[in-house]
Design a protein around this motif. Structure first.
Motif, PDB file in Angstrom:
ATOM      1  N   CYS A 125       0.818  -1.215   0.000  1.00 14.61           N
ATOM      2  CA  CYS A 125       0.000   0.000   0.000  1.00 14.61           C
ATOM      3  C   CYS A 125       0.858   1.274   0.000  1.00 14.61           C
ATOM      4  N   ASN A 126       0.277   2.332  -0.524  1.00  9.09           N
ATOM      5  CA  ASN A 126       0.965   3.619  -0.578  1.00  9.09           C
ATOM      6  C   ASN A 126       1.409   4.093   0.800  1.00  9.09           C
ATOM      7  N   SER A 127       0.549   3.891   1.812  1.00 10.20           N
ATOM      8  CA  SER A 127       0.858   4.429   3.133  1.00 10.20           C
ATOM      9  C   SER A 127       2.077   3.754   3.750  1.00 10.20           C
ATOM     10  N   ASP A 152       5.308   5.029   1.474  1.00  5.50           N
ATOM     11  CA  ASP A 152       5.663   6.432   1.636  1.00  5.50           C
ATOM     12  C   ASP A 152       6.608   6.603   2.828  1.00  5.50           C
ATOM     13  N   THR A 160      -4.452   2.188  -2.114  1.00  9.07           N
ATOM     14  CA  THR A 160      -4.824   3.343  -1.290  1.00  9.07           C
ATOM     15  C   THR A 160      -5.380   2.954   0.080  1.00  9.07           C
ATOM     16  N   ASP A 161      -5.451   1.644   0.387  1.00  9.64           N
ATOM     17  CA  ASP A 161      -5.942   1.204   1.690  1.00  9.64           C
ATOM     18  C   ASP A 161      -5.045   1.739   2.805  1.00  9.64           C
ATOM     19  N   THR A 162      -5.675   2.117   3.909  1.00  6.98           N
ATOM     20  CA  THR A 162      -4.941   2.575   5.089  1.00  6.98           C
ATOM     21  C   THR A 162      -5.214   1.704   6.305  1.00  6.98           C
ATOM     22  N   ALA A 163      -6.119   0.745   6.166  1.00  6.16           N
ATOM     23  CA  ALA A 163      -6.443  -0.185   7.250  1.00  6.16           C
ATOM     24  C   ALA A 163      -7.161  -1.373   6.631  1.00  6.16           C
ATOM     25  N   GLY A 221       1.234  -3.777   9.183  1.00  5.84           N
ATOM     26  CA  GLY A 221       1.220  -2.337   9.378  1.00  5.84           C
ATOM     27  C   GLY A 221       2.127  -1.901  10.509  1.00  5.84           C
ATOM     28  N   SER A 260      -1.037   3.046  12.107  1.00  4.29           N
ATOM     29  CA  SER A 260      -0.680   4.408  11.702  1.00  4.29           C
ATOM     30  C   SER A 260      -0.328   4.444  10.224  1.00  4.29           C
ATOM     31  N   SER A 261       0.154   3.320   9.698  1.00  4.07           N
ATOM     32  CA  SER A 261       0.370   3.167   8.258  1.00  4.07           C
ATOM     33  C   SER A 261       0.228   1.690   7.920  1.00  4.07           C
ATOM     34  N   LEU A 262      -0.377   1.412   6.794  1.00  9.21           N
ATOM     35  CA  LEU A 262      -0.606   0.027   6.356  1.00  9.21           C
ATOM     36  C   LEU A 262       0.397  -0.310   5.268  1.00  9.21           C
TER      37      LEU A 262
END
Length: 327
Positions: A41-43, A46, A66-69, A127, A136-138
């Motif tokens: 994932c992006n998160s 990054d 784009t998933d964050t969780a 994560g 806090s980030s996936l």
């Protein structure tokens, strides 16, 4: 003094894989085993925020970069002092292997003990620590799938352990990288860059990691007569001069998926008769995280040589970028 400024480049791509083993806690009998890839994932990418948690859940929404969780997280396992959960975070780093040396691997081993995360499981992710079941980030997410890639549900009973093996494969381009360096005060120099000593080093994924802006910088300069060695070797020929110091990290720019560092070679260093015709780059101290993500070695020739002497300062900028692997 005259200042010479340049940037050297490096890049890797990554993909991840899950292996799940559901076993009986009392006997160790294997109940079910599944293996499948994931979406990074992006998160997580990054800043290479990395991971130190493994999440399972009952969500069914297809994974997205784009998933964050997780869709609906139901349990998490992580490092604790009271042994309430397990996550072997030191991992295992595997060096690139013959015959093609295309990638290295790092493997971590989260487990959900008996009585933890019981019930139906349809998704899994890695994560970084956050609040409860929300990271806090996936770093990655995947639906549980069968051998044909179809989403399924597995049921973890109260007397069963779910052992997770998560592997990140990091690909290195073993072909020569050709580019030009335009050096202020020196002109245009052609670079031929190649991995070095590739069978003796390996990447580790950024467990507990977070790039604040770092890279790997040259540790030695070589004079005329330098010749590139094979990817399992290094530069031969020419006179070698050490380039002391580890440099300074530059600030990471969110969303850039690229990190960098700068090293200044002072007037007393790197001065070779005939100029700098090659660099050897190897500095495991300059890493993306506590897991030495950017631990590697590179050799490169410079044509024409950089004419540095004791009246000049050379500034070396090194960038390191990363992306998802595309087969």
């Amino acid at each position: 003094y005259k200042y010479l400024e340049t940037e050297i480049r490096n890049r890797v791509t990554m993909e991840g894989f899950y292996n799940l083993k559901l076993v009986k806690a009392d006997t160790g009998r294997l109940v079910r085993e599944l293996s499948f890839p994931n979406v990074i994932c992006n998160s997580g990418l990054d800043g290479l925020k990395g991971f130190n948690r493994c999440y399972i859940g009952s969500g069914t929404t297809p994974p997205s970069i784009t998933d964050t969780a997780l869709g609906n997280a139901t349990a998490v396992t992580y490092v604790t002092t009271d042994q309430s959960s397990e996550f072997i975070n030191t991992g295992v780093a595997v060096s690139p292997r013959a015959p093609d040396y295309a990638y290295s691997e790092c493997i971590v081993y989260p487990s959900f003990r008996a009585g933890v995360g019981t019930g139906n499981i349809t998704e899994i992710g890695m994560g970084r620590e956050g609040s409860g079941l929300i990271p806090s980030s996936l770093w990655s997410r995947s639906l549980i799938v069968d051998g044909s890639g179809n989403p399924i549900s597995i049921t973890k009973l109260a007397d069963e352990i779910l052992h997770v093996t998560y592997t990140v494969r990091i690909y290195i381009d073993t072909a020569d990288l050709l580019y030009n360096l335009n050096i202020t005060g020196s002109g245009t120099h052609a670079i031929v860059q190649r991995p070095a000593q590739i069978g003796t080093w390996g990447f580790r994924v950024p467990v507990w990691g977070n790039s604040g802006g770092s890279s790997v910088l040259p540790t030695a300069a070589v004079g005329p007569g330098a010749t590139l060695g094979p990817i399992t070797g290094t530069i031969t020929g020419g006179t070698t001069a050490a380039l002391p110091g580890i440099g300074a990290a530059n600030t990471y720019v969110p969303g850039s998926y690229s990190s960098s560092a700068t090293k200044t070679v002072g007037i007393a260093d790197g001065n070779l008769a005939g100029g700098i015709a090659a660099f050897i780059r190897y500095d495991p101290k300059f890493s993306f995280s506590s897991m030495n993500f950017a631990h590697r070695s590179v050799q490169m020739t410079v044509t024409p040589p950089i004419m540095k002497d004791n009246t000049k300062v050379l500034t070396l900028n090194s960038s390191f970028s990363w992306a998802r692997h595309t087969p």
